[in-house]
Write an enzyme that holds these catalytic residues in place. Structure first.
Site, PDB file in Angstrom:
ATOM      1  N   LYS A 114       0.830  -1.208   0.000  1.00  0.00           N
ATOM      2  CA  LYS A 114       0.000   0.000   0.000  1.00  0.00           C
ATOM      3  C   LYS A 114       0.862   1.256   0.000  1.00  0.00           C
ATOM      4  O   LYS A 114       0.608   2.201  -0.754  1.00  0.00           O
ATOM      5  CB  LYS A 114      -0.922   0.014   1.224  1.00  0.00           C
ATOM      6  N   ASP A 171      -6.799   1.310   1.487  1.00  0.00           N
ATOM      7  CA  ASP A 171      -6.691   1.288   2.944  1.00  0.00           C
ATOM      8  C   ASP A 171      -7.997   0.772   3.522  1.00  0.00           C
ATOM      9  O   ASP A 171      -8.880   0.311   2.790  1.00  0.00           O
ATOM     10  CB  ASP A 171      -6.340   2.682   3.482  1.00  0.00           C
TER      11      ASP A 171
END
Length: 371
Positions: free
Chosen positions: A249, A267
């Site tokens: 991420k 997220d």
């Protein structure tokens, strides 16, 4: 992050549609929406102008790295349909499998064999075009609320953004923005950060969760940048994910926001809303990312992941949310998340059966098709 008055007003004034009033667009209307959404990307050279006139299914790649696996389905508009009232036979009626559906199956098979990095999509290939149409409607509403979403983490360089994203794990962007000014004053670049002791870095970020581990990772990451990359942030997923403390991420945020690469960082906000809107049945952020890359056109990814984050924070919270008062959930939420107080699972959580109350009294359940 504080919610500005203008954003509250924009969200509260947005039309709220009931479940029975979900917009239904024809192929021609979807093409017009897609062209409008992609207009900024066309102007910046991200998409050829001619692509914006094609129907939405032309613009949905399986992924940027899988051109050799499958080409996204392209169904040119039928020029005679309006005059003659005839419709070209669909893949379903002819018994043929669309390239997009075939691509999903191939990607899942290769992922099971370890041939594809990341998780395999969880989407049902037969529903892909339906979800892409829904995704365009969601993207259009989000662009109206957040036309130019800023990066929520304060930074003055690629290195500082990389540090800020690394620090944002298990804490809020607001907290990160409170501690980084003092940290970046001591260490504005990789060389200066590498020269600091981990204890000194920890002293600057002590109020953040996991501060001791993050401090060690920052020092080691900066040291590796100096030794292997001349102190510069590398422009590749492989090199970024090799850095201490940098996961997929974090690398995706840096690749998208610093270098303009096609990436869709996911997220917990994005994972939660994608479940709530029925765009994924994924049990992890990696699987949700794979699904959303199929649902949304690649030129929208850069802004869209920020738009969903802002919407999740400011309008569509995890707890106590009333979908009927939400401008998107009022028509896009799927059972059981279309009910007051029902919240999707966090990444990695799972249980069998129907939705049931947790110890806070709110229902938590996996979306349909995820079990």
């Amino acid at each position: 992050m504080l919610v500005t008055r203008s954003r509250r007003q924009a969200a509260s004034s947005a039309p709220k549609l009931g479940p029975a009033e979900q917009p239904v667009f024809s192929n021609h209307q979807e093409a017009a929406i897609t062209a409008d959404l992609l207009a900024p990307a066309c102007l910046s050279g991200a998409v050829q102008q001619s692509d914006a006139t094609l129907p939405p299914t032309h613009l949905f790649p399986i992924s940027a790295s899988e051109a050799e696996v499958a080409v996204a389905a392209s169904h040119p508009l039928d020029a005679e349909q309006g005059a003659a009232g005839s419709v070209a036979p669909s893949n379903a009626s002819t018994g043929l499998e669309s390239p997009a559906a075939a691509g999903i199956k191939k990607r899942k098979a290769r992922a099971r064999k370890g041939g594809v990095a990341g998780a395999a999509p969880s989407l049902d290939p037969s529903r892909l075009e339906e979800l892409q149409s829904k995704g365009l409607q969601i993207a259009e509403q989000l662009r109206g609320l957040y036309p130019d979403p800023p990066i929520p983490l304060d930074h003055a360089s690629h290195f500082q953004l990389l540090c800020a994203v690394l620090l944002s794990a298990q804490t809020t962007d607001k907290k990160v923005n409170e501690v980084t000014p003092a940290l970046f004053k001591l260490a504005p670049d990789a060389a200066a950060m590498a020269a600091l002791a981990a204890e000194t870095i920890e002293g600057c970020i002590r109020q953040l969760g996991l501060a001791p581990t993050k401090a060690k990772n920052l020092q080691a990451m900066a040291q590796m940048l100096v030794e292997r990359h001349g102190g510069e942030v590398p422009d590749s997923f492989e090199a970024l994910e090799a850095l201490p403390g940098v996961g997929h991420k974090t690398a995706s945020v840096v690749m998208a926001q610093c270098f303009g690469h096609a990436a869709f960082p996911v997220d917990t906000h994005i994972h939660r809303l994608a479940q709530r809107w029925g765009l994924t049945a994924g049990r992890s952020v990696e699987q949700t990312e794979a699904d959303l890359k199929l649902v949304f056109p690649e030129p929208l990814w850069h802004d869209l992941h920020l738009q969903i984050i802002y919407f999740g924070r400011e309008v569509c919270p995890a707890r106590g949310h009333d979908p009927t008062s939400c401008p998107i959930c009022s028509w896009a939420a799927v059972p059981p998340f279309d009910k007051l107080g029902s919240s999707p699972l966090k990444p990695g959580q799972r249980f069998s059966g129907e939705a049931k109350p947790n110890n806070r009294g709110t229902a938590r359940a996996v979306p349909p098709g995820a079990q």
